[in-house]
Design a protein around this motif. Sequence first.
Motif, PDB file in Angstrom:
ATOM      1  N   MET A   1       0.790  -0.856   0.194  1.00 37.83           N
ATOM      2  CA  MET A   1       0.051   0.042   0.384  1.00 37.83           C
ATOM      3  C   MET A   1       1.015   1.400   0.120  1.00 37.83           C
ATOM      4  N   LYS A   2       0.594   2.155  -0.918  1.00 44.39           N
ATOM      5  CA  LYS A   2       1.382   3.668  -1.140  1.00 44.39           C
ATOM      6  C   LYS A   2       1.370   4.378   0.909  1.00 44.39           C
ATOM      7  N   LYS A   3       2.032   4.917   1.207  1.00 42.17           N
ATOM      8  CA  LYS A   3       1.967   5.917   1.904  1.00 42.17           C
ATOM      9  C   LYS A   3       1.563   7.386   1.324  1.00 42.17           C
ATOM     10  N   HIS A   4       0.294   8.020   2.380  1.00 38.73           N
ATOM     11  CA  HIS A   4       0.165   8.680   2.279  1.00 38.73           C
ATOM     12  C   HIS A   4       1.285  10.107   1.800  1.00 38.73           C
ATOM     13  N   ASN A   5       1.105  10.941   0.965  1.00 43.44           N
ATOM     14  CA  ASN A   5       2.580  11.339  -0.144  1.00 43.44           C
ATOM     15  C   ASN A   5       1.226  13.051  -0.234  1.00 43.44           C
ATOM     16  N   PRO A   6       1.277  13.482   1.064  1.00 44.89           N
ATOM     17  CA  PRO A   6       0.067  14.844   0.856  1.00 44.89           C
ATOM     18  C   PRO A   6       0.920  15.918  -0.507  1.00 44.89           C
ATOM     19  N   LEU A   7       2.511  15.556  -0.468  1.00 42.15           N
ATOM     20  CA  LEU A   7       3.399  16.695  -1.188  1.00 42.15           C
ATOM     21  C   LEU A   7       2.837  16.348  -3.005  1.00 42.15           C
ATOM     22  N   LEU A   8       3.167  14.782  -2.958  1.00 46.50           N
ATOM     23  CA  LEU A   8       2.467  14.387  -4.427  1.00 46.50           C
ATOM     24  C   LEU A   8       1.062  14.527  -4.992  1.00 46.50           C
ATOM     25  N   GLN A   9       0.182  14.317  -4.063  1.00 44.69           N
ATOM     26  CA  GLN A   9      -1.222  14.991  -4.099  1.00 44.69           C
ATOM     27  C   GLN A   9      -1.535  16.308  -4.499  1.00 44.69           C
ATOM     28  N   ASP A  10      -0.930  17.351  -3.822  1.00 42.55           N
ATOM     29  CA  ASP A  10      -0.181  18.371  -4.218  1.00 42.55           C
ATOM     30  C   ASP A  10       0.507  18.880  -6.016  1.00 42.55           C
ATOM     31  N   LEU A  11       1.163  18.143  -5.782  1.00 42.37           N
ATOM     32  CA  LEU A  11       1.795  18.508  -7.202  1.00 42.37           C
ATOM     33  C   LEU A  11       1.154  17.698  -8.376  1.00 42.37           C
ATOM     34  N   LYS A  12       0.360  16.623  -8.233  1.00 43.24           N
ATOM     35  CA  LYS A  12      -0.684  15.882  -9.183  1.00 43.24           C
ATOM     36  C   LYS A  12      -1.721  16.874  -9.731  1.00 43.24           C
ATOM     37  N   ALA A  13      -1.507  18.383  -9.061  1.00 41.52           N
ATOM     38  CA  ALA A  13      -2.814  18.839  -9.550  1.00 41.52           C
ATOM     39  C   ALA A  13      -2.294  19.962 -10.793  1.00 41.52           C
ATOM     40  N   ILE A  14      -0.923  20.280 -10.329  1.00 44.31           N
ATOM     41  CA  ILE A  14      -0.407  21.229 -10.883  1.00 44.31           C
ATOM     42  C   ILE A  14       0.626  20.481 -12.967  1.00 44.31           C
ATOM     43  N   LEU A  15       0.133  19.289 -12.432  1.00 44.93           N
ATOM     44  CA  LEU A  15       1.266  17.910 -13.823  1.00 44.93           C
ATOM     45  C   LEU A  15      -0.094  18.340 -15.064  1.00 44.93           C
ATOM     46  N   PRO A  16      -0.720  18.535 -15.240  1.00 48.30           N
ATOM     47  CA  PRO A  16      -1.348  18.589 -16.094  1.00 48.30           C
ATOM     48  C   PRO A  16      -1.108  19.974 -17.312  1.00 48.30           C
ATOM     49  N   ALA A  17      -0.192  20.998 -16.575  1.00 47.99           N
ATOM     50  CA  ALA A  17      -0.017  22.533 -16.838  1.00 47.99           C
ATOM     51  C   ALA A  17       1.405  22.091 -17.636  1.00 47.99           C
ATOM     52  N   ILE A  18       2.011  21.740 -16.594  1.00 39.43           N
ATOM     53  CA  ILE A  18       3.477  21.583 -16.794  1.00 39.43           C
ATOM     54  C   ILE A  18       3.718  20.717 -18.152  1.00 39.43           C
ATOM     55  N   ALA A  19       2.886  19.537 -18.228  1.00 32.18           N
ATOM     56  CA  ALA A  19       3.114  18.365 -19.687  1.00 32.18           C
ATOM     57  C   ALA A  19       2.497  19.412 -20.841  1.00 32.18           C
ATOM     58  N   ALA A  20       1.361  20.875 -20.770  1.00 23.66           N
ATOM     59  CA  ALA A  20       1.511  21.111 -21.792  1.00 23.66           C
ATOM     60  C   ALA A  20       2.495  22.161 -22.179  1.00 23.66           C
ATOM     61  N   ASN A  21       3.320  22.225 -20.880  1.00 21.26           N
ATOM     62  CA  ASN A  21       4.670  23.072 -21.578  1.00 21.26           C
ATOM     63  C   ASN A  21       5.584  22.587 -22.099  1.00 21.26           C
ATOM     64  N   ALA A  22       5.311  21.404 -22.115  1.00 19.32           N
ATOM     65  CA  ALA A  22       6.753  20.113 -22.396  1.00 19.32           C
ATOM     66  C   ALA A  22       7.277  21.381 -24.107  1.00 19.32           C
ATOM     67  N   GLU A  23       6.486  21.127 -24.777  1.00 19.57           N
ATOM     68  CA  GLU A  23       7.069  20.823 -25.869  1.00 19.57           C
ATOM     69  C   GLU A  23       7.335  23.197 -26.039  1.00 19.57           C
ATOM     70  N   HIS A  24       7.177  23.356 -25.722  1.00 16.38           N
ATOM     71  CA  HIS A  24       7.476  25.192 -25.377  1.00 16.38           C
ATOM     72  C   HIS A  24       9.069  24.961 -24.737  1.00 16.38           C
ATOM     73  N   THR A  25       9.144  24.321 -23.415  1.00 15.46           N
ATOM     74  CA  THR A  25      10.118  23.619 -22.348  1.00 15.46           C
ATOM     75  C   THR A  25      11.831  23.317 -23.511  1.00 15.46           C
ATOM     76  N   GLU A  26      11.367  22.666 -24.308  1.00 14.41           N
ATOM     77  CA  GLU A  26      12.229  22.185 -25.155  1.00 14.41           C
ATOM     78  C   GLU A  26      12.227  23.396 -25.942  1.00 14.41           C
ATOM     79  N   GLN A  27      11.996  23.987 -27.352  1.00 13.37           N
ATOM     80  CA  GLN A  27      12.191  25.129 -27.176  1.00 13.37           C
ATOM     81  C   GLN A  27      12.797  26.101 -26.720  1.00 13.37           C
ATOM     82  N   LEU A  28      12.789  26.362 -25.716  1.00  6.37           N
ATOM     83  CA  LEU A  28      13.667  27.228 -24.702  1.00  6.37           C
ATOM     84  C   LEU A  28      14.649  26.791 -24.373  1.00  6.37           C
ATOM     85  N   ARG A  29      14.485  25.811 -24.247  1.00  5.01           N
ATOM     86  CA  ARG A  29      16.038  25.202 -23.935  1.00  5.01           C
ATOM     87  C   ARG A  29      16.523  25.451 -22.586  1.00  5.01           C
ATOM     88  N   LYS A  30      15.354  25.616 -21.658  1.00  5.51           N
ATOM     89  CA  LYS A  30      15.171  25.879 -20.064  1.00  5.51           C
ATOM     90  C   LYS A  30      13.690  25.573 -19.967  1.00  5.51           C
TER      91      LYS A  30
END
Length: 388
Positions: free
Chosen positions: A1-30
Amino acid sequence: MKKHNPLLQDLKAILPAIAANAEHTEQLRKVPQENIDLLKQVGLHRAFLPKAYGGLEISLPEFTDCIAALAGACCSTAWAFSLLCTHNHQLAMFPKETQDEVWKDNPDATACSSIAPFGQYEEAEGGIRFTGDMRWSSGSDHAEWAIVGFNRQVGEQKVYCFAVIPASDYQIEDDWHAMAMKGSGTKTLQIRNAFVPEHRIQVAKDMMEGRSAGFGLYPDSKIYFTPYRPYFASGFAAMSLGVAERMLEVFREVTRNRVRAYTGARVGAATPALMRLAESTHQVKAARAFLEATWEEHREHGEQHQYPSRETLAYWRTNQAYAVKMCIQAVDRLFEAIGGNNWFNDKEAQRLFRDVHMTGAHAYTDYDVCAQILGRELMGLEPDPSLL
């Protein structure tokens, strides 16, 4: 069973925005500033920050779960930000005076690094004068400090040391043009005759053996009675795992409705695709189980204030490198059969394919090196100093 990880739960809420930025991130090279801001909003950068400065001091398994999830969204962002996080663990082993300089007025401050001992120096009153073109400094655009490596002459010996330098004392050369991890911003720090006071210098070996100036500053901590290197390097394997887990999802998404152009055959129901998916799934799950067991050992040692033996350290490093090797193999098996359309630059699969190979290219995860390290340990031979 996975242990409770509040930080991971908070992180998951912003991952769609970061994923949507992935191609832009490569273009920026940072890493884009908006990604940094999102990650700081959820507090990931405070994972290994001392509680004395408002940090979280979470366990290594909790942190690596976060980095694996982040890598599934954008591995370039995970690469850079993971290092900005783990350097806090390293800085916590410096004297209190250094920590106050870095965090007292800005607990959100982070450090990049270039720790290979390529720096040059001259002894000066109260410290050294440091000069060097320090390469491979991931996330440097977003750091307020840098940790850099050099060999200091002490008597008849050269001693591997780290120096901590503020961003005001170096320039960043925009030279990161790579085929993988394109957005990590792994650039060169140009440092010229920067004065580094003695309290901002530590011996690397002392940080591995509980003799650094910061040792014991936080007697109630569960993470600082541990060597710095496993924390510094943990992100590489976590990223490899996160990319491989995401590749399993992408392969299913792409293949489920894929039809061969010339025959009309449904690829998702074909035996070869099913077998590849099954084997890679087993391999990735095995890699996760292996890594989780290894990271749990890290946690237990830290909580017990017990430094690992040389044999345990050898296993910790080489276990992670072998898991990276498994993740690369699992991704390769799927990418070979995912179809020509996925070689286009706007396709996620080709980015995952490129990035997972970079996770195995770091000195710490090079399995040719790690196999020698473990082999020597198993045979009772002394460590080879030519192997990092």
